[in-house]
Scaffold this active site. Structure first.
Site, mmCIF file in Angstrom:
data_model
loop_
_atom_site.group_PDB
_atom_site.id
_atom_site.type_symbol
_atom_site.label_atom_id
_atom_site.label_comp_id
_atom_site.label_asym_id
_atom_site.label_seq_id
_atom_site.Cartn_x
_atom_site.Cartn_y
_atom_site.Cartn_z
ATOM 1 C CG ASP A 140 3.434 4.609 -5.069
ATOM 2 O OD1 ASP A 140 3.431 5.587 -4.311
ATOM 3 O OD2 ASP A 140 2.677 3.640 -4.932
ATOM 4 C CG HIS A 182 -2.030 0.935 1.219
ATOM 5 N ND1 HIS A 182 -2.298 1.775 0.176
ATOM 6 C CD2 HIS A 182 -2.957 1.236 2.181
ATOM 7 C CE1 HIS A 182 -3.333 2.545 0.478
ATOM 8 N NE2 HIS A 182 -3.742 2.238 1.692
ATOM 9 C CG HIS A 195 -3.655 1.633 -9.585
ATOM 10 N ND1 HIS A 195 -4.955 1.484 -9.192
ATOM 11 C CD2 HIS A 195 -3.042 2.350 -8.618
ATOM 12 C CE1 HIS A 195 -5.123 2.093 -8.028
ATOM 13 N NE2 HIS A 195 -3.980 2.627 -7.652
HETATM 14 N N1 CMC Z 1 5.434 -4.987 -14.080
HETATM 15 C C1 CMC Z 1 5.333 -6.040 -14.929
HETATM 16 N N2 CMC Z 1 4.213 -6.732 -15.125
HETATM 17 C C2 CMC Z 1 3.134 -6.365 -14.413
HETATM 18 C C3 CMC Z 1 3.164 -5.281 -13.519
HETATM 19 C C4 CMC Z 1 4.366 -4.577 -13.377
HETATM 20 N N3 CMC Z 1 4.454 -3.527 -12.536
HETATM 21 N N4 CMC Z 1 1.942 -5.124 -12.958
HETATM 22 C C5 CMC Z 1 1.168 -6.082 -13.485
HETATM 23 N N5 CMC Z 1 1.892 -6.822 -14.371
HETATM 24 C C6 CMC Z 1 1.388 -7.910 -15.214
HETATM 25 C C7 CMC Z 1 1.189 -9.184 -14.400
HETATM 26 O O1 CMC Z 1 2.343 -9.977 -14.417
HETATM 27 C C8 CMC Z 1 0.033 -9.802 -15.139
HETATM 28 O O2 CMC Z 1 0.543 -10.367 -16.333
HETATM 29 P P1 CMC Z 1 -0.046 -11.768 -16.864
HETATM 30 O O3 CMC Z 1 -1.479 -11.457 -17.224
HETATM 31 O O4 CMC Z 1 0.812 -12.113 -18.020
HETATM 32 O O5 CMC Z 1 0.070 -12.740 -15.716
HETATM 33 C C9 CMC Z 1 -0.833 -8.612 -15.554
HETATM 34 O O6 CMC Z 1 0.090 -7.513 -15.660
HETATM 35 C C10 CMC Z 1 -1.940 -8.261 -14.555
HETATM 36 O O7 CMC Z 1 -1.335 -8.079 -13.278
HETATM 37 P P2 CMC Z 1 -2.064 -8.324 -11.882
HETATM 38 O O8 CMC Z 1 -1.045 -8.658 -10.860
HETATM 39 O O9 CMC Z 1 -3.197 -9.284 -12.074
HETATM 40 O O10 CMC Z 1 -2.708 -6.915 -11.606
HETATM 41 P P3 CMC Z 1 -3.255 -6.402 -10.203
HETATM 42 O O11 CMC Z 1 -4.348 -5.460 -10.513
HETATM 43 O O12 CMC Z 1 -3.554 -7.538 -9.290
HETATM 44 O O13 CMC Z 1 -1.987 -5.658 -9.598
HETATM 45 C C11 CMC Z 1 -0.507 -4.019 -8.865
HETATM 46 C C12 CMC Z 1 -1.894 -4.294 -9.446
HETATM 47 C C13 CMC Z 1 -0.410 -2.514 -8.563
HETATM 48 C C14 CMC Z 1 -0.314 -4.781 -7.536
HETATM 49 C C15 CMC Z 1 0.576 -4.439 -9.899
HETATM 50 O O14 CMC Z 1 0.387 -3.743 -11.098
HETATM 51 C C16 CMC Z 1 1.987 -4.265 -9.375
HETATM 52 O O15 CMC Z 1 2.502 -5.132 -8.671
HETATM 53 N N6 CMC Z 1 2.634 -3.090 -9.675
HETATM 54 C C17 CMC Z 1 3.948 -2.818 -9.160
HETATM 55 C C18 CMC Z 1 3.845 -2.310 -7.729
HETATM 56 C C19 CMC Z 1 3.304 -0.904 -7.649
HETATM 57 O O16 CMC Z 1 3.725 -0.012 -8.377
HETATM 58 N N7 CMC Z 1 2.369 -0.667 -6.708
HETATM 59 C C20 CMC Z 1 1.793 0.648 -6.470
HETATM 60 C C21 CMC Z 1 0.337 0.667 -6.815
HETATM 61 S S1 CMC Z 1 -0.358 2.322 -6.724
HETATM 62 C C22 CMC Z 1 -0.427 2.669 -5.041
HETATM 63 C C23 CMC Z 1 -1.742 3.207 -4.551
HETATM 64 O O17 CMC Z 1 -2.577 3.708 -5.326
HETATM 65 O O18 CMC Z 1 -1.952 3.119 -3.320
#
Ligand code: CMC
Length: 444
Positions: free
Chosen positions: A378, A283, A322
């Site tokens: 971020d 978070h 995100h």
């Molecule tokens: N780099 C590379 N690949 C990614 C990334 C990334 N940052 N984020 C998602 N993917 C890929 C993931 O591997 C998946 O690919 P596939 O369909 O081939 O398996 C696809 O995109 C969908 O990802 P997901 O994990 O299902 O997406 P999610 O909505 O569950 O995750 C997230 C969202 C923010 C946790 C993720 O994008 C991530 O880990 N980002 C990096 C960490 C980050 O920057 N976090 C800050 C979020 S903003 C803070 C706030 O608003 O409070």
């Protein structure tokens, strides 16, 4: 209200209007009609669906609340596909450009932009409540020299409830408002005290001549000068960061504040729950991860290899993607602009070059484009915090200061919402049932 129909073939839909969902329980052949309001069905309407009289009724299962609305809220609107963020209907871009954090806090709490007199009064009220009881210094001083400032903030904001025992009179609107003002006013003071403790430096008292962000910089950085004069460009950049982080509807920490607050505990304790949730790396900690990633990449020549590793699934491009935004996070655009102002004062951080190049490559690369991965809030904020001389441990604290106004706006909304009760989810029990106790000497 939902109602049970006689039909078993779903024919009731057209007769009863479109704003209903017809559900057939194939276990019994019974058909039910569930009302749809605001694109939502009520989970409790499913409880009538039973296989027998003594059946508890159908529940919905939604770990992590990925498809469950827990409240009705008029505070923050997000359209993740279009990259829209609005506070009380005002687009974040306009607020970041033209407003101040304190005005935005007023907007979040009261629902409307203040008149000039209201803003003066609000600013005055917040300013005169920035001091904390002298004993706070003593318990902050009791933490270890290397204590994490977020842990200190968590403890100290919760401890404020002991200084204001009347804060538990949450049914009294005047009482709620004074605690609201105190929380927004004192959060920067607690945060700065935590920081100064980690630096082994004396605490700096608030300076009521300064504006909210300028006073925070004063409490963080004042040394021997008689009067701290914040650089207006840094002060403005910080104010913009505060505006961008003020609220983000039902995120993890806001949900924590609402859940804990639903027990009718005082708002200091509920806010401590919000700080605790924000402490987690998923978070409030992602900007720290971005900075570590940029440092590890070290120079532009290493970017291609790094990106290949990301695409091969070895790691993630931190600061990208995100759960809600499937388009450019509107806050990231604004922060990117603010970095220029900050670097004008502090000198350019060489990591910015790497960040810009990473962004450029990612926005053109099919891996990121097809998955709708764009920079989030971020991606650039850590660079600004580092330029301000902050250690990474302070990054989540910088998030908690402005998010306090959002938490409290949501808490106030919840307290007044007649539909809300103590938050208490159900479970699907998967353990054993009704076993006879086995004395210790008979266990195998
Ligand atoms: N780099 C590379 N690949 C990614 C990334 C990334 N940052 N984020 C998602 N993917 C890929 C993931 O591997 C998946 O690919 P596939 O369909 O081939 O398996 C696809 O995109 C969908 O990802 P997901 O994990 O299902 O997406 P999610 O909505 O569950 O995750 C997230 C969202 C923010 C946790 C993720 O994008 C991530 O880990 N980002 C990096 C960490 C980050 O920057 N976090 C800050 C979020 S903003 C803070 C706030 O608003 O409070």
């Amino acid at each position: 209200m939902s109602q049970q129909t006689e039909t078993t073939d779903g024919a009731g839909v057209a007769e009863s209007g479109n704003d209903t969902l017809t559900v057939t329980d194939n276990r019994t052949g019974q058909t039910y009609e569930i009302e749809i309001t605001d694109g939502t069905v009520r989970a409790m309407d499913f409880r009538q669906i039973k296989v027998s009289e003594d059946d508890f009724g159908l529940m919905t299962y939604d770990p992590a609340f990925t498809n469950t609305a827990s409240c009705r809220s008029a505070i923050t609107y997000i359209d993740g596909d279009k990259g829209i963020l609005e506070y009380r209907g005002y687009p974040i871009e306009q607020l970041a450009e033209q407003s101040t954090y304190l005005e935005v806090a007023y907007l979040l709490i009261h629902g409307e932009l203040p008149t000039s007199e209201q803003l003066d009064q609000w600013t005055h009220d917040i300013t005169i409540h920035t001091f904390v009881h002298e004993n706070v210094k003593e318990f902050v001083g009791g933490f270890r020299h290397d204590a994490h400032p977020m842990g200190m903030l968590l403890g100290s904001v919760g401890a404020l409830s002991t200084f204001y025992p009347d804060a538990n009179e949450i049914k009294d609107p005047d009482n709620r408002m004074i605690q609201t003002i105190r929380l927004i006013a004192k959060m920067p003071t607690l945060a700065a005290f935590a920081y100064r403790h980690t630096q082994g430096q004396p605490y700096v008292y608030p300076d009521n001549d300064l504006k909210y962000p300028g006073n925070f910089l004063n409490m963080m950085y004042k040394m021997t000068e008689l009067k701290y004069e914040p650089d207006p460009r840094l002060e403005r950049a910080l104010d913009i960061l505060f505006i961008l982080h003020a609220d983000h509807e039902q995120n993890c920490s806001t949900n924590a504040v609402r859940a804990v607050g639903s027990s009718q505990v005082d708002p200091y304790s509920a806010t401590a729950a919000g700080v605790a949730a924000l402490y987690g790396p998923l978070h409030g900690g992602a900007n720290e991860a971005v900075l570590r990633m940029l440092k590890r990449i070290e120079k532009k020549e290493n970017i291609r290899d790094f990106m290949q590793g990301v695409k091969d699934g070895n790691e993630r491009l931190m600061g990208f993607g995100h759960r809600v935004y499937k388009n450019y996070d509107p806050r990231a655009k604004i922060i990117k602009k603010a970095t220029d102002d900050v670097f004008e004062v502090t000198g350019v951080n060489p990591l910015l070059e790497i960040a810009l190049e990473l962004e450029k490559i990612a926005l053109e690369d099919d891996y990121f484009v097809s998955r709708k991965l764009y920079p989030n809030v971020d991606f650039y904020s850590g660079l600004i915090y580092e330029a301000l001389g902050l250690p990474v441990s302070m990054f989540p604290v910088m998030f908690a200061i402005p998010r306090t106004s959002g938490w409290i706006a949501q808490w106030l909304e919840m307290v007044e919402d007649k539909e809300q009760k103590i938050a208490r989810p159900r479970q699907i029990y998967t353990g054993d049932r009704t076993r006879d106790y086995v004395p210790l000497d008979q266990r195998g």
